[in-house]
Write a protein that holds these residues in place. Structure first.
Motif, PDB file in Angstrom:
ATOM      1  N   SER A  75     108.384  41.465  50.856  1.00  0.00           N
ATOM      2  CA  SER A  75     107.805  40.710  52.200  1.00  0.00           C
ATOM      3  C   SER A  75     107.738  39.948  52.443  1.00  0.00           C
ATOM      4  O   SER A  75     108.034  39.068  52.813  1.00  0.00           O
ATOM      5  CB  SER A  75     106.337  41.891  52.307  1.00  0.00           C
ATOM      6  N   CYS A  76     106.439  39.411  51.231  1.00  0.00           N
ATOM      7  CA  CYS A  76     105.944  38.372  51.776  1.00  0.00           C
ATOM      8  C   CYS A  76     106.901  36.807  51.228  1.00  0.00           C
ATOM      9  O   CYS A  76     106.534  35.949  51.094  1.00  0.00           O
ATOM     10  CB  CYS A  76     104.688  37.758  51.680  1.00  0.00           C
ATOM     11  N   ALA A  77     107.803  38.003  49.795  1.00  0.00           N
ATOM     12  CA  ALA A  77     108.199  36.902  48.946  1.00  0.00           C
ATOM     13  C   ALA A  77     107.666  35.632  48.063  1.00  0.00           C
ATOM     14  O   ALA A  77     108.206  35.148  47.833  1.00  0.00           O
ATOM     15  CB  ALA A  77     109.509  36.034  49.453  1.00  0.00           C
ATOM     16  N   HIS A  78     106.155  35.646  48.326  1.00  0.00           N
ATOM     17  CA  HIS A  78     105.950  34.644  47.688  1.00  0.00           C
ATOM     18  C   HIS A  78     104.301  34.955  46.849  1.00  0.00           C
ATOM     19  O   HIS A  78     102.931  34.331  46.871  1.00  0.00           O
ATOM     20  CB  HIS A  78     105.271  33.527  48.778  1.00  0.00           C
ATOM     21  N   ILE A  80     101.611  37.844  47.496  1.00  0.00           N
ATOM     22  CA  ILE A  80     101.401  38.637  47.799  1.00  0.00           C
ATOM     23  C   ILE A  80     100.694  39.466  48.589  1.00  0.00           C
ATOM     24  O   ILE A  80      99.554  39.772  48.207  1.00  0.00           O
ATOM     25  CB  ILE A  80     100.802  37.033  49.059  1.00  0.00           C
ATOM     26  N   CYS A  81     101.590  39.791  48.604  1.00  0.00           N
ATOM     27  CA  CYS A  81     101.716  41.338  49.500  1.00  0.00           C
ATOM     28  C   CYS A  81     101.989  42.084  48.219  1.00  0.00           C
ATOM     29  O   CYS A  81     101.208  43.537  48.890  1.00  0.00           O
ATOM     30  CB  CYS A  81     102.977  41.835  50.448  1.00  0.00           C
ATOM     31  N   GLY A  82     102.463  42.038  47.534  1.00  0.00           N
ATOM     32  CA  GLY A  82     102.535  42.874  46.151  1.00  0.00           C
ATOM     33  C   GLY A  82     103.025  44.014  46.381  1.00  0.00           C
ATOM     34  O   GLY A  82     103.442  45.148  46.284  1.00  0.00           O
ATOM     35  N   SER A  83     104.496  43.999  47.355  1.00  0.00           N
ATOM     36  CA  SER A  83     105.862  45.263  47.446  1.00  0.00           C
ATOM     37  C   SER A  83     106.378  44.888  45.895  1.00  0.00           C
ATOM     38  O   SER A  83     107.668  46.039  46.689  1.00  0.00           O
ATOM     39  CB  SER A  83     106.668  44.662  48.502  1.00  0.00           C
ATOM     40  N   ASP A  84     106.377  43.949  45.656  1.00  0.00           N
ATOM     41  CA  ASP A  84     108.293  43.981  45.540  1.00  0.00           C
ATOM     42  C   ASP A  84     108.112  43.970  43.514  1.00  0.00           C
ATOM     43  O   ASP A  84     108.085  43.123  42.761  1.00  0.00           O
ATOM     44  CB  ASP A  84     108.880  42.671  45.452  1.00  0.00           C
ATOM     45  N   ALA A  85     106.905  44.965  43.223  1.00  0.00           N
ATOM     46  CA  ALA A  85     107.203  45.249  41.784  1.00  0.00           C
ATOM     47  C   ALA A  85     108.026  45.763  41.988  1.00  0.00           C
ATOM     48  O   ALA A  85     108.513  47.307  41.863  1.00  0.00           O
ATOM     49  CB  ALA A  85     105.511  46.158  41.263  1.00  0.00           C
ATOM     50  N   ALA A  95     109.254  40.851  41.643  1.00  0.00           N
ATOM     51  CA  ALA A  95     110.658  39.881  41.431  1.00  0.00           C
ATOM     52  C   ALA A  95     110.778  38.543  42.219  1.00  0.00           C
ATOM     53  O   ALA A  95     111.251  37.439  41.538  1.00  0.00           O
ATOM     54  CB  ALA A  95     111.346  40.869  42.524  1.00  0.00           C
ATOM     55  N   CYS A  96     109.587  37.952  42.796  1.00  0.00           N
ATOM     56  CA  CYS A  96     109.254  36.941  44.078  1.00  0.00           C
ATOM     57  C   CYS A  96     108.704  35.899  43.131  1.00  0.00           C
ATOM     58  O   CYS A  96     108.363  34.889  43.556  1.00  0.00           O
ATOM     59  CB  CYS A  96     108.382  37.425  45.108  1.00  0.00           C
ATOM     60  N   LYS A  97     107.856  36.426  42.467  1.00  0.00           N
ATOM     61  CA  LYS A  97     107.248  35.734  40.679  1.00  0.00           C
ATOM     62  C   LYS A  97     107.906  34.940  39.648  1.00  0.00           C
ATOM     63  O   LYS A  97     107.431  34.884  38.314  1.00  0.00           O
ATOM     64  CB  LYS A  97     105.339  35.672  41.072  1.00  0.00           C
TER      65      LYS A  97
END
Ligand code: HEM
Ligand code: SF4
Ligand code: FES
Lengths: 257, 159
Positions: A75-78, A80-85, A95-97
């Protein structure tokens, strides 16, 4: 009539321009689609990508340019949202970090869904058991005072610092899904629920600490922790997860005796 | 490419099932979902007591076990000195009787509880757990009883 610059562009590239920042990377993605097969399979994608980009950018390139059926959450790609573990090269990360250059792009980069939760499609898992454990620890402020507060609930800087670390959680599930105890039977509350209980147990304004400790005194509560430290390694927010669990254990013991 | 086709769908003709939008494959459920039927569990203090016991018995066992190993295997001639007479001599003293009794009980209970957590962490099916734990508890009780019996009824004049 060609300008000098045009001629240059046609000729061999200027030194320095020759080494483009792009490199070729293989993404080895774990794919599952229940409408096609009962089995998950690995699929390789070749990408031209700047190694300073992130794994999420690579997944975007795949989804947008190569295969629109690839399914993942973000979602946020930064961070913060915790969607993409997800499990990248065998480790849970966002993935975004995660920069491509930091995870050895010479070899294929494996991307899998996080473990211990039902895979719904490709990298998307059913987060319900994770949030169930989160809800179980009552992750909200509880006070005995039933009236509307008439002023701010004040707290000293030291009292605030006591639980500062565990306020940083973004509920990405990287920790819980990295825990071998959770993998086995999914009954363990898991590190994330304990972290979020810790955030209120040690908050001087909260009055349900005893109740939350009692919930975590369950046979599938804090005592199932084997101090493996996978959670601390996995947390993208750098929370000292295992330490927070140990503090809850200690609070349980010191309150009983 | 044709070989990768078959693995890409993951289902060979032998498995028979062909899945599509109307007939999707079943999801692999998370091991045990917490549902309404899941027993609202035991919030006793047993797990806390077990956790504490592991640490406390561990500390005592360091002394007991290392002492035991030194006496039996290192000091005063090492293993070669061990025999019926050596054991009989030690058990003549209540001090070593209590030492060995304590070591027996603590090590057995510690090891038993340790293996109980290992079974909880690794056995996946409820039935496997039941049988492994049954075996474990039987072996533990048997060993503790037998060991205790021997320590208390040991007769140096047996021939
Ligand atoms: C010598 C001193 C000893 C100390 C300090 C010690 C300490 C511990 C501790 C603290 C644990 C808990 C680990 C956890 O909860 O994650 C443990 C587990 C265990 N102990 Fe011991 N122990 C000792 C001797 C023994 C002996 C003599 C046995 C065998 C009879 C034994 C068998 C086990 C087993 C099977 C486990 C479970 C393994 C695990 O949870 O990973 N220990 N020990
Ligand atoms: S503690 Fe860290 S790893 Fe666990 S859910 Fe929160 S942010 Fe994610
Ligand atoms: S997309 Fe929001 S944390 Fe990665």
């Amino acid at each position: 009539m060609a300008t000098p610059t045009m001629e240059k562009a046609d000729a061999a590239p200027e030194p320095g321009f020759a080494d483009s920042p792009y490199i070729t990377v293989t993404f080895r993605v774990r794919r599952f689609n229940s409408e096609v097969s009962a089995e998950a399979t690995w699929e390789d994608f070749q990408l031209e990508i700047d190694p300073k980009e992130r794994v999420l950018d690579g997944l975007h390139k795949i989804k947008w340019d190569l295969d629109g059926t690839l399914t993942f959450r973000r979602s946020c790609a930064h961070g913060i949202c915790g969607s993409d573990a997800m499990r990248i090269n065998g480790k849970n990360r966002l993935a975004c970090k995660t920069l491509i250059k930091d995870i050895n792009p010479e070899k294929p980069i494996t991307v899998e869904p996080i473990k211990g939760l039902t895979v719904l499609k490709d990298l998307v898992v059913d987060m319900e058991p994770f949030f169930q454990a989160y809800r179980d620890v009552m992750p909200f402020l509880v006070t005995k005072d039933t009236n509307e507060p008439t002023r701010e609930r004040l707290q000293s800087a030291e009292d605030r610092a006591r639980f500062d670390d565990t306020t940083k959680c973004i509920l990405c599930a990287a920790c819980t899904s990295s825990c071998p105890v959770f993998w086995n039977d999914g009954q363990y509350f898991g590190p994330a629920a304990i972290v979020n209980a810790h955030r209120f147990i040690f908050d001087s304004r909260d009055e349900a600490g005893e109740q939350r400790l009692e919930i975590l005194n369950d046979k599938d509560g804090v005592w199932r922790c084997r101090t493996t430290f996978n959670c601390t390694d996995a947390c993208p927010r750098g929370i000292e997860v295992t330490k927070a669990i140990a503090e809850v254990k200690r609070a349980l013991i010191t309150r009983r005796f | 490419m044709s070989t990768t086709e078959t693995t890409a769908s993951g289902v060979g003709p032998v498995e028979g099932g062909s899945y599509n939008v109307d007939n999707p494959a079943p999801y692999i459920e998370a091991p045990r979902q917490r549902t309404k039927k899941t027993p609202k569990s035991t919030r006793g203090n047993f797990e806390m007591a077990a956790w504490l016991f592991m640490r406390l018995s561990g500390v005592v066992l360091v002394v007991l076990v290392i002492g035991h190993l030194l006496i039996q295997l290192v000091l005063d001639g090492g293993v070669s000195k061990i025999g019926f007479a050596f054991v009989a001599g030690r058990w003549a003293s209540p001090w070593w009787q209590v030492w060995d009794l304590l070591m027996l009980w603590l090590a057995m209970l510690h090891g038993c509880n340790g293996l109980r957590t290992v079974i909880n962490d690794y056995a996946e099916r409820a039935n496997t757990r039941l049988w492994l734990k049954g075996l474990l508890y039987t072996a533990t009780v048997w060993t503790i009883l037998l060991g205790t019996l021997v320590i208390f009824t040991f007769d140096p004049n047996i021939r």
